[in-house]
Scaffold this motif. Structure first.
Motif, mmCIF file in Angstrom:
data_model
loop_
_atom_site.group_PDB
_atom_site.id
_atom_site.type_symbol
_atom_site.label_atom_id
_atom_site.label_comp_id
_atom_site.label_asym_id
_atom_site.label_seq_id
_atom_site.Cartn_x
_atom_site.Cartn_y
_atom_site.Cartn_z
ATOM 1 N N TRP A 152 0.827 -1.209 0.000
ATOM 2 C CA TRP A 152 0.000 0.000 0.000
ATOM 3 C C TRP A 152 0.862 1.262 0.000
ATOM 4 C CZ3 TRP A 152 -5.147 0.348 -0.745
ATOM 5 C CH2 TRP A 152 -5.789 1.544 -0.418
ATOM 6 N N TYR A 153 1.900 1.252 0.850
ATOM 7 C CA TYR A 153 2.742 2.447 0.974
ATOM 8 C C TYR A 153 3.949 2.417 0.037
ATOM 9 C CZ TYR A 153 0.319 4.161 5.136
ATOM 10 O OH TYR A 153 -0.614 4.672 5.989
ATOM 11 N N GLY A 200 -8.144 -4.344 -18.674
ATOM 12 C CA GLY A 200 -7.709 -3.077 -19.256
ATOM 13 C C GLY A 200 -7.718 -1.905 -18.291
ATOM 14 N N ASP A 215 -6.172 0.739 -15.401
ATOM 15 C CA ASP A 215 -4.863 1.341 -15.177
ATOM 16 C C ASP A 215 -4.184 0.571 -14.047
ATOM 17 O OD1 ASP A 215 -3.329 3.156 -16.402
ATOM 18 O OD2 ASP A 215 -3.965 4.894 -15.238
ATOM 19 N N ARG A 221 0.097 5.749 -6.834
ATOM 20 C CA ARG A 221 -0.509 5.722 -5.499
ATOM 21 C C ARG A 221 -1.867 5.021 -5.593
ATOM 22 N NH1 ARG A 221 -0.676 11.898 -4.622
ATOM 23 N NH2 ARG A 221 -1.425 11.609 -6.728
ATOM 24 N N PRO A 222 -2.317 4.397 -4.477
ATOM 25 C CA PRO A 222 -3.608 3.681 -4.527
ATOM 26 C C PRO A 222 -4.744 4.544 -5.069
ATOM 27 C CG PRO A 222 -2.487 3.183 -2.490
ATOM 28 C CD PRO A 222 -1.656 4.230 -3.173
ATOM 29 N N ILE A 223 -4.719 5.837 -4.803
ATOM 30 C CA ILE A 223 -5.824 6.693 -5.254
ATOM 31 C C ILE A 223 -5.847 6.836 -6.774
ATOM 32 C CG2 ILE A 223 -4.710 8.980 -5.160
ATOM 33 C CD1 ILE A 223 -7.328 9.795 -3.621
ATOM 34 N N ALA A 247 -7.470 2.576 -7.940
ATOM 35 C CA ALA A 247 -8.139 1.972 -6.789
ATOM 36 C C ALA A 247 -8.378 0.476 -6.985
ATOM 37 C CB ALA A 247 -9.464 2.682 -6.550
ATOM 38 N N ARG A 248 -8.838 0.092 -8.182
ATOM 39 C CA ARG A 248 -9.166 -1.328 -8.388
ATOM 40 C C ARG A 248 -7.928 -2.190 -8.299
ATOM 41 N NH1 ARG A 248 -12.566 -0.446 -13.837
ATOM 42 N NH2 ARG A 248 -10.774 0.928 -14.133
ATOM 43 N N ARG A 277 -5.231 4.089 -19.073
ATOM 44 C CA ARG A 277 -5.896 2.882 -19.607
ATOM 45 C C ARG A 277 -7.354 2.898 -19.144
ATOM 46 N NH1 ARG A 277 -1.092 1.072 -17.103
ATOM 47 N NH2 ARG A 277 0.522 0.329 -18.558
ATOM 48 N N ILE A 278 -8.276 2.851 -20.102
ATOM 49 C CA ILE A 278 -9.688 3.021 -19.715
ATOM 50 C C ILE A 278 -10.517 1.767 -19.967
ATOM 51 C CG2 ILE A 278 -9.708 5.525 -19.982
ATOM 52 C CD1 ILE A 278 -11.040 5.090 -22.724
ATOM 53 N N LEU A 293 -15.243 4.680 -16.265
ATOM 54 C CA LEU A 293 -14.581 4.380 -14.981
ATOM 55 C C LEU A 293 -15.506 4.614 -13.783
ATOM 56 C CD1 LEU A 293 -11.074 6.087 -15.579
ATOM 57 C CD2 LEU A 293 -11.760 3.769 -16.196
ATOM 58 N N GLU A 348 -14.400 2.569 -10.646
ATOM 59 C CA GLU A 348 -13.110 3.094 -10.171
ATOM 60 C C GLU A 348 -13.328 4.389 -9.382
ATOM 61 O OE1 GLU A 348 -10.022 1.900 -10.537
ATOM 62 O OE2 GLU A 348 -8.746 3.623 -10.133
ATOM 63 N N LEU A 405 -15.043 3.715 -6.052
ATOM 64 C CA LEU A 405 -14.125 3.101 -5.079
ATOM 65 C C LEU A 405 -13.143 4.140 -4.527
ATOM 66 C CD1 LEU A 405 -13.377 -0.302 -6.865
ATOM 67 C CD2 LEU A 405 -14.584 -0.004 -4.703
ATOM 68 N N ILE A 406 -12.688 5.029 -5.380
ATOM 69 C CA ILE A 406 -11.770 6.072 -4.905
ATOM 70 C C ILE A 406 -12.484 6.941 -3.866
ATOM 71 C CG2 ILE A 406 -10.564 8.213 -5.572
ATOM 72 C CD1 ILE A 406 -9.874 6.812 -8.233
ATOM 73 N N VAL A 421 -13.966 4.386 -0.736
ATOM 74 C CA VAL A 421 -13.110 3.411 -0.028
ATOM 75 C C VAL A 421 -11.672 3.924 0.090
ATOM 76 C CG1 VAL A 421 -12.302 1.014 0.054
ATOM 77 C CG2 VAL A 421 -14.542 1.529 -0.956
ATOM 78 N N VAL A 422 -10.993 4.045 -1.043
ATOM 79 C CA VAL A 422 -9.540 4.290 -1.018
ATOM 80 C C VAL A 422 -9.192 5.626 -0.379
ATOM 81 C CG1 VAL A 422 -7.503 4.558 -2.489
ATOM 82 C CG2 VAL A 422 -9.132 2.754 -2.970
ATOM 83 N N GLN A 423 -9.963 6.672 -0.742
ATOM 84 C CA GLN A 423 -9.688 8.002 -0.204
ATOM 85 C C GLN A 423 -9.763 8.045 1.317
ATOM 86 O OE1 GLN A 423 -12.411 11.000 -1.713
ATOM 87 N NE2 GLN A 423 -10.716 11.878 -2.875
ATOM 88 N N LEU A 437 -8.802 5.707 3.350
ATOM 89 C CA LEU A 437 -7.739 4.933 3.994
ATOM 90 C C LEU A 437 -6.463 5.755 4.055
ATOM 91 C CD1 LEU A 437 -8.345 1.513 2.200
ATOM 92 C CD2 LEU A 437 -8.814 2.036 4.589
ATOM 93 N N PRO A 438 -5.715 5.655 5.178
ATOM 94 C CA PRO A 438 -4.460 6.405 5.240
ATOM 95 C C PRO A 438 -3.456 5.860 4.217
ATOM 96 C CG PRO A 438 -4.690 4.928 7.130
ATOM 97 C CD PRO A 438 -5.985 4.883 6.395
ATOM 98 N N GLY A 439 -2.626 6.746 3.725
ATOM 99 C CA GLY A 439 -1.557 6.317 2.807
ATOM 100 C C GLY A 439 -2.018 6.113 1.385
ATOM 101 N N SER A 440 -3.263 6.525 1.076
ATOM 102 C CA SER A 440 -3.767 6.294 -0.284
ATOM 103 C C SER A 440 -3.256 7.332 -1.266
ATOM 104 C CB SER A 440 -5.286 6.312 -0.280
ATOM 105 O OG SER A 440 -5.739 7.607 0.061
ATOM 106 N N GLY A 441 -2.678 8.417 -0.724
ATOM 107 C CA GLY A 441 -2.205 9.484 -1.599
ATOM 108 C C GLY A 441 -3.250 10.553 -1.826
ATOM 109 N N ALA A 442 -4.349 10.496 -1.055
ATOM 110 C CA ALA A 442 -5.427 11.492 -1.243
ATOM 111 C C ALA A 442 -4.998 12.857 -0.722
ATOM 112 C CB ALA A 442 -6.667 11.040 -0.488
#
Lengths: 405, 125
Positions: A131-132, A302, A304, A310-312, A315-316, B23-24, B106, B109, B112-113, B116-118, B120-125
């Motif tokens: 994750w990090y 397909g 990204d 970074r996870p953001i 996300a998937r 990539r889409i 997307l 995607e 989820l951003i 969920v992801v946003q 969480l710590p360390g996600s880069g948000a």
């Protein structure tokens, strides 16, 4: 120079997943303890196959900026690709579960505290790294820490084996006892080393590192150096087991039996180094497999992808390894023996291998992807031989496991 | 796309990238327009899990649609990208869209951003 050194890291990380993980160490210990040096040839064959496969997939990535999964779905279409994809997801999940079990087992051996206690913090630690971390940081740390497994090579050297005996083991020979189990162990060694995840992981790693056609020569060197590293340590495991366990009549049916293996040549540090090698090998392989799962899922659909993002930003991709890690903890939490899980994982790995390797015969000759760098006569002959080996292994795996395990 | 393309080799299953090189998705299906005065024409590329499932078996696509409606927070309806927006880019297809601004693309995607992801710590948000 420094850039090329970091490329060697990809070779070493990939080889850790092939040669120094829980399955390879386990089969190596059993092979050495039961048949001394007579199965070393299987490691040599596995190394040659894996080095050819990684060189090819690295070349594909460097020239086309695409991975094996990209090319297979693009060329064969989804209705075909669904088969190798589905098989590899299942295999990766089972092997990942085995590696987590192996890492927890290393701590159980070191502390006496149950695997069930260790599995959660270890899995969480691996998730934190993914994750990090970035691809480069994970690659370099696993490659660096993976050097601890060289303790097997040092141990083998200090045991002063009869090198002419060792050299004889490099050629296949008829076993004096129990040929079925001998054949089973040969299949298990090959199955543990020629893993489908190596093929997909290495090409994804090369795309992550933005390789270009200028990297084709380094790619060739890295593939052989990386696999040579893994193979050297895997052979050292067999040699040490042959010289320490075989004379004492220990068959290494469990890791507990083999844990004191390095204490004979390396003294009081031997036990610690054995546990550290098992732990680092398993964690390295688990990182590789968790990433590989995200890679193959993202590339199939397909999305990204990239561990350097970074996870953001994807996300998937990040949630795929998160869900996979959460799922694969379950067998260890339920108390399933990691060695049994490993044996099952190796059998299904072998069954999936032809599906993943077979399409390379077409992809590696596709000029749209590889331009002037398609396979030549030698590499085409090699890939055909590997596909034949993969089919033979797939046919033999289950009957031999039933008869010989 | 001007030059002659092999529909199965050069379009179907090919990676799609947007204007930002993101990539889409992949060309999961193609939409053909039947014309009385000429051969069929490729009208659009279809992107989406249901289109993909339909290529395995129509029943799988039906199950996936039902499951998605019941369990997923966003629609996974397939998106049609007109062929006029598409051009070849090496072995990929470049589509003249900005996936992050286009609300049809997307969807999962982005959900989820955001949800969920946003968080969480360390996600880069």
């Amino acid at each position: 120079m420094v850039k090329n050194l970091t490329k060697v890291g990809l070779g070493i990380v990939t080889s850790v997943g092939g040669f120094l993980e829980v399955g390879s160490i386990g089969t190596g210990l059993q092979a050495g303890a039961t048949y001394r040096f007579s199965l070393l040839w299987a490691i040599v064959v596995g190394t040659i196959c894996v080095a050819f496969l990684t060189e090819m997939t690295g070349r594909l990535a460097a020239v086309s900026k695409h991975t094996v999964v990209d090319a297979v779905r693009g060329r064969f279409g989804f209705p075909f690709h669904a088969w190798p994809f589905g098989a590899q997801v299942i295999v990766d999940l089972f092997v990942l579960a085995s590696e987590l079990g192996g890492a927890a087992l290393a701590w159980q051996l070191a502390t006496g505290i149950s695997i069930r206690v260790w599995i959660l913090p270890i899995t969480f630690g691996i998730w934190l790294l993914l994750w990090y971390g970035t691809f480069d940081s994970i690659e370099q740390s696993v490659a660096l820490l993976g050097l601890v497994t060289l303790s097997f090579a040092v141990a083998a050297w200090r045991l002063h084996p009869d090198w002419s005996d060792v050299a004889r083991g490099l050629l296949p020979q008829r076993p004096q006892t129990d040929p079925t189990q001998h054949a089973y162990l040969a299949v298990a060694i090959l199955g543990a080393s020629i893993s489908p995840s190596l093929v997909t992981f290495y090409s994804s790693g090369a795309v992550e590192e933005k390789w270009t056609p200028k990297d084709l020569l380094p790619n060739r060197i890295v593939a052989w150096i990386g696999m040579g590293f893994g193979s050297t340590v895997a052979m050292a495991v067999v040699i040490v087991a042959a010289l320490v366990l075989a004379p004492r009549g220990i068959h290494a049916d469990s890791y507990q039996q083999a844990a004191a293996l390095l204490s004979v040549p390396l003294g009081r540090w031997g036990f610690t180094l054995f546990c550290a090698s098992l732990f680092i090998g398993c964690v390295g392989a688990a990182l590789e497999l968790a990433l590989d799962l995200s890679y193959i899922v993202a590339q199939t659909f397909g999305w990204d992808w990239g561990e350097n993002k970074r996870p953001i930003e994807e996300a998937r991709f990040a949630l795929t390894y998160t869900i996979a890690l959460a799922l694969v903890m379950v067998p260890s939490l339920l108390g399933i023996d990691p060695l049994k899980l490993t044996m099952f994982s190796m059998a299904i790995t072998v069954l999936a291998l032809p599906l993943v390797v077979g399409p390379l015969m077409v992809v590696m000759n596709d000029k749209q992807y590889l331009k002037a760098h398609t396979n030549g006569f030698v590499t085409n002959a090699a890939v055909i031989a590997i596909v034949v080996v993969a089919f033979v292994l797939a046919m033999l795996a289950l009957p031999l496991q039933w008869l010989g395990a | 796309m001007d030059k002659t393309l092999d529909l199965v080799r050069d379009v179907l299953d090919v990676q799609l990238i947007d204007n930002a090189d993101c990539r889409i998705g992949r060309a999961d299906g193609v939409v053909l327009e039947l014309r009385q005065d000429g051969p069929p024409r490729v009208a659009a590329i279809e992107v989406g899990a249901i289109t993909l499932a339909r290529r395995i078996h129509p029943t799988l696509a039906r199950w996936l649609r039902v499951l998605a409606i019941r369990w997923l927070p966003v629609s996974i309806r397939s998106v049609r990208l007109p062929m006029s927006l598409c051009r070849e880019s090496g072995v990929d297809i470049a589509v003249d869209v900005d996936a992050h601004a286009d609300r049809r693309l997307l969807r999962l995607e982005k959900w989820l951003i955001r949800h969920v992801v946003q968080r969480l710590p360390g996600s880069g948000a």
